[in-house]
Design a protein around this motif. Structure first.
Motif, mmCIF file in Angstrom:
data_model
loop_
_atom_site.group_PDB
_atom_site.id
_atom_site.type_symbol
_atom_site.label_atom_id
_atom_site.label_comp_id
_atom_site.label_asym_id
_atom_site.label_seq_id
_atom_site.Cartn_x
_atom_site.Cartn_y
_atom_site.Cartn_z
ATOM 1 N N GLY A 23 0.804 -1.218 0.000
ATOM 2 C CA GLY A 23 0.000 0.000 0.000
ATOM 3 C C GLY A 23 0.836 1.265 0.000
ATOM 4 O O GLY A 23 0.304 2.362 -0.166
ATOM 5 N N SER A 24 2.139 1.130 0.169
ATOM 6 C CA SER A 24 3.040 2.283 0.189
ATOM 7 C C SER A 24 3.639 2.531 -1.185
ATOM 8 O O SER A 24 3.722 1.628 -2.015
ATOM 9 N N SER A 25 4.105 3.761 -1.385
ATOM 10 C CA SER A 25 4.857 4.080 -2.599
ATOM 11 C C SER A 25 6.264 3.521 -2.447
ATOM 12 O O SER A 25 6.880 3.670 -1.385
ATOM 13 N N ARG A 36 8.738 2.712 -10.200
ATOM 14 C CA ARG A 36 8.249 3.486 -9.061
ATOM 15 C C ARG A 36 6.731 3.484 -9.099
ATOM 16 O O ARG A 36 6.129 3.758 -10.125
ATOM 17 N N GLY A 37 6.122 3.143 -7.968
ATOM 18 C CA GLY A 37 4.673 3.116 -7.889
ATOM 19 C C GLY A 37 4.221 2.626 -6.532
ATOM 20 O O GLY A 37 4.981 2.646 -5.568
ATOM 21 N N THR A 38 2.979 2.149 -6.465
ATOM 22 C CA THR A 38 2.407 1.640 -5.221
ATOM 23 C C THR A 38 2.535 0.129 -5.189
ATOM 24 O O THR A 38 2.128 -0.561 -6.133
ATOM 25 N N LEU A 39 3.094 -0.386 -4.105
ATOM 26 C CA LEU A 39 3.199 -1.838 -3.933
ATOM 27 C C LEU A 39 1.815 -2.363 -3.577
ATOM 28 O O LEU A 39 1.274 -2.040 -2.519
ATOM 29 N N THR A 40 1.216 -3.146 -4.470
ATOM 30 C CA THR A 40 -0.156 -3.602 -4.250
ATOM 31 C C THR A 40 -0.264 -5.054 -3.807
ATOM 32 O O THR A 40 -1.272 -5.441 -3.225
ATOM 33 N N VAL A 49 3.706 -3.911 -8.516
ATOM 34 C CA VAL A 49 3.820 -2.476 -8.301
ATOM 35 C C VAL A 49 2.942 -1.811 -9.343
ATOM 36 O O VAL A 49 3.077 -2.063 -10.544
ATOM 37 N N GLU A 50 2.005 -0.983 -8.881
ATOM 38 C CA GLU A 50 1.086 -0.309 -9.794
ATOM 39 C C GLU A 50 1.561 1.118 -10.042
ATOM 40 O O GLU A 50 1.805 1.876 -9.107
ATOM 41 N N MET A 51 1.703 1.455 -11.326
ATOM 42 C CA MET A 51 2.127 2.796 -11.719
ATOM 43 C C MET A 51 1.156 3.294 -12.780
ATOM 44 O O MET A 51 0.965 2.637 -13.807
ATOM 45 N N PRO A 68 11.241 2.344 0.072
ATOM 46 C CA PRO A 68 9.923 2.938 0.344
ATOM 47 C C PRO A 68 10.025 4.451 0.290
ATOM 48 O O PRO A 68 10.950 5.030 0.866
#
Length: 69
Positions: A23-25, A36-40, A49-51, A68
């Motif tokens: 849930g973190s970037s 680089r993105g949100t760890l889902t 990782v969603e970018m 992080p």
């Protein structure tokens, strides 16, 4: 030895650490570059990782480091 056996190795410490930042970037450096993105999601063999609403599926074995942000 059977040549059709799939083997996957994972580091339980990396897995446990990554699950704590779901849930973190994050910035993930891989052997092919960085994402680089949100760890889902975190699974033993890969992370997601969603970018920009696009999921990137990264094999755990290809991770060099995670930051992080």
């Amino acid at each position: 030895m059977d040549d059709n056996i799939f083997r996957s190795f994972y580091d339980p410490y990396v897995y446990k650490t990554l699950t704590s930042v779901i849930g973190s970037s994050v910035t993930v450096q891989t052997t092919q570059g960085s994402v680089r993105g949100t760890l889902t999601n975190v699974l033993p063999d890969h992370i997601v990782v969603e970018m920009n609403n696009t999921p990137f599926f990264i094999r755990t074995q290809q991770i060099v480091w995670v930051f992080p942000s």
